[in-house]
Scaffold this active site. Structure first.
Site, mmCIF file in Angstrom:
data_model
loop_
_atom_site.group_PDB
_atom_site.id
_atom_site.type_symbol
_atom_site.label_atom_id
_atom_site.label_comp_id
_atom_site.label_asym_id
_atom_site.label_seq_id
_atom_site.Cartn_x
_atom_site.Cartn_y
_atom_site.Cartn_z
ATOM 1 N N SER A 243 0.834 -1.194 0.000
ATOM 2 C CA SER A 243 0.000 0.000 0.000
ATOM 3 C C SER A 243 0.872 1.248 0.000
ATOM 4 O O SER A 243 2.086 1.174 0.153
ATOM 5 C CB SER A 243 -0.901 0.015 1.248
ATOM 6 O OG SER A 243 -1.677 -1.162 1.346
ATOM 7 N N SER A 281 -3.839 -3.060 -2.812
ATOM 8 C CA SER A 281 -3.134 -1.912 -2.255
ATOM 9 C C SER A 281 -4.112 -0.988 -1.529
ATOM 10 O O SER A 281 -5.190 -0.685 -2.041
ATOM 11 C CB SER A 281 -2.431 -1.128 -3.377
ATOM 12 O OG SER A 281 -1.629 -0.093 -2.851
ATOM 13 N N ASP A 283 -4.573 2.614 -0.625
ATOM 14 C CA ASP A 283 -4.052 3.913 -1.037
ATOM 15 C C ASP A 283 -4.907 4.996 -0.382
ATOM 16 O O ASP A 283 -5.971 5.370 -0.894
ATOM 17 C CB ASP A 283 -4.078 4.044 -2.561
ATOM 18 C CG ASP A 283 -3.391 2.857 -3.250
ATOM 19 O OD1 ASP A 283 -2.440 2.312 -2.667
ATOM 20 O OD2 ASP A 283 -3.819 2.482 -4.354
#
Length: 375
Positions: A243, A281, A283
């Site tokens: 991430s 991920s 984000d």
């Protein structure tokens, strides 16, 4: 220290950085790290830590600032964001750490705030902002090695001036585009005609796939050897799993909805480096603005608060320059994070650091016309 991107004559965008090219170019912003290193009794390596960003000198609880958040992809976690979405107020420092230390860092920040506030009979509360990325490849993440004393150390270490980058603090065990990643920072300073404000970014970069890496728009990842990627040898489902979290700061007088719009531009800086496309991920981005100096405290119920407060805001006709500044600062901060980090070993895995010569060679292969310096 390893060279930063600008030391290699790599330019990003059209705006100029501040004197330090760091989030601490925004007046009052301070950054502190605490590294947690060691080895467990059963031989597991510990490579983790905490990074703390303070928006203003003094108590953020008593001197809040306007803020906004944006989630590009939600495969991650954070604390304190719902109140920011609701009220638009940041009332705590912002901490970066690893995924399984989110709770202990939050609780430690509450305890530190309580120690700092007077016992004046008022009812205080706090919902600190803590952001995380996963460092479980290089560090014993299930050992819960980040403790309250490490949060206190990061707070004691918080200063203005140059910011240490790479494998430090919360970024200690992070991996970016299959190279060693971690903490990176950058800034942009607008001209007087554009408002004269500064925008700074700090990232904890733990994301990305090698062949997607771009620097100054050039697809350098296509020209880099894949054989040293830790994900080729590790029993993990995806290369580059991880991430990125981003904190943006500005001294422009933005209102909360404008801070949210600024936070959204972190997505563009991430995209410019080849990130932001992975399902796995998290984000998550936050932006705060210190341009309004007298935002009322919101951490307790007070009957004597004024009915109204006078505030300033940037005219939307002049906000585009701030958006561009945020985009460029995030782009450069990510590359600075990767360039700063050294090759790191942990728990049987080796994650290579990206050295300047390797990057410059790939840039030339990709058609970069720049002239190198210092290498």
């Amino acid at each position: 220290m390893k060279p930063r991107a600008r030391d290699l004559n790599i330019q990003f965008g059209q705006l100029q950085p501040g004197p330090l090219n760091a989030i601490t170019d925004v007046p009052g912003v301070r950054v502190g790290h605490s590294d947690v290193r060691g080895r467990t009794a059963n031989g597991r390596d510990i490579c983790t830590g905490v990074t703390l960003i303070e928006p203003r000198a003094g108590s953020t609880n008593q001197q809040p600032c306007f803020a906004g958040v944006h989630v590009l992809n939600g495969n991650g976690d954070a604390t304190g964001l719902e109140w920011i979405r609701e009220a638009g107020l940041l009332t705590s420092p912002i901490a970066f750490t690893n995924t399984h230390s989110l709770g202990v860092v939050r609780d430690a920040l509450i305890a530190l705030d309580r120690q700092a506030q007077p016992d004046d009979g008022r009812l205080y509360w706090n919902m600190p902002v803590v952001l995380e990325t996963f460092d479980g490849l290089l560090s014993d993440i299930n050992g819960f090695h980040v403790k309250p004393e490490h949060v206190a150390e990061a707070q004691r270490n918080a200063v203005g001036g140059p910011v240490t980058e790479g494998a430090v603090g919360g970024g200690s065990g992070m991996i970016c585009h299959e190279f060693k990643g971690g903490i990176g920072t950058s800034s942009r300073q607008l001209s007087k005609a554009q408002g004269g404000w500064t925008v700074g970014a700090i990232v904890q970069a733990n994301h990305g796939i090698r062949n997607e890496l771009r620097v100054d728009g050039y697809p350098v990842g296509r020209y880099m050897e894949q054989a040293d990627s830790p994900f080729l040898r590790a029993s993990l489902p995806y290369p580059g799993m991880g991430s990125i979290v981003v904190c943006l700061a500005t001294d422009a007088p933005l209102l909360p909805h404008q801070c949210t719009r600024l936070a959204q531009r972190a997505s563009l800086g991430l995209a410019r480096t080849g990130g932001g496309n992975e399902d796995h991920s998290g984000d998550i981005f936050i932006a705060f603005a210190t341009g309004n100096q007298h935002v009322p405290p919101a951490a307790y119920e007070g009957k004597g608060a004024p009915t109204c407060n006078n505030l300033s805001m940037v005219n939307n006709d002049h906000i585009s320059e701030l958006f561009l500044a945020a985009t460029e600062a995030v782009e450069e901060a990510i590359i600075n994070a990767v360039l700063a980090a050294e090759t790191t070993e942990g728990n049987g895995h080796t994650v290579p650091g990206l050295d300047a010569k390797t990057l410059l060679k790939a840039l030339r292969q990709a058609g970069w016309p720049g002239e190198t310096v210092g290498i």
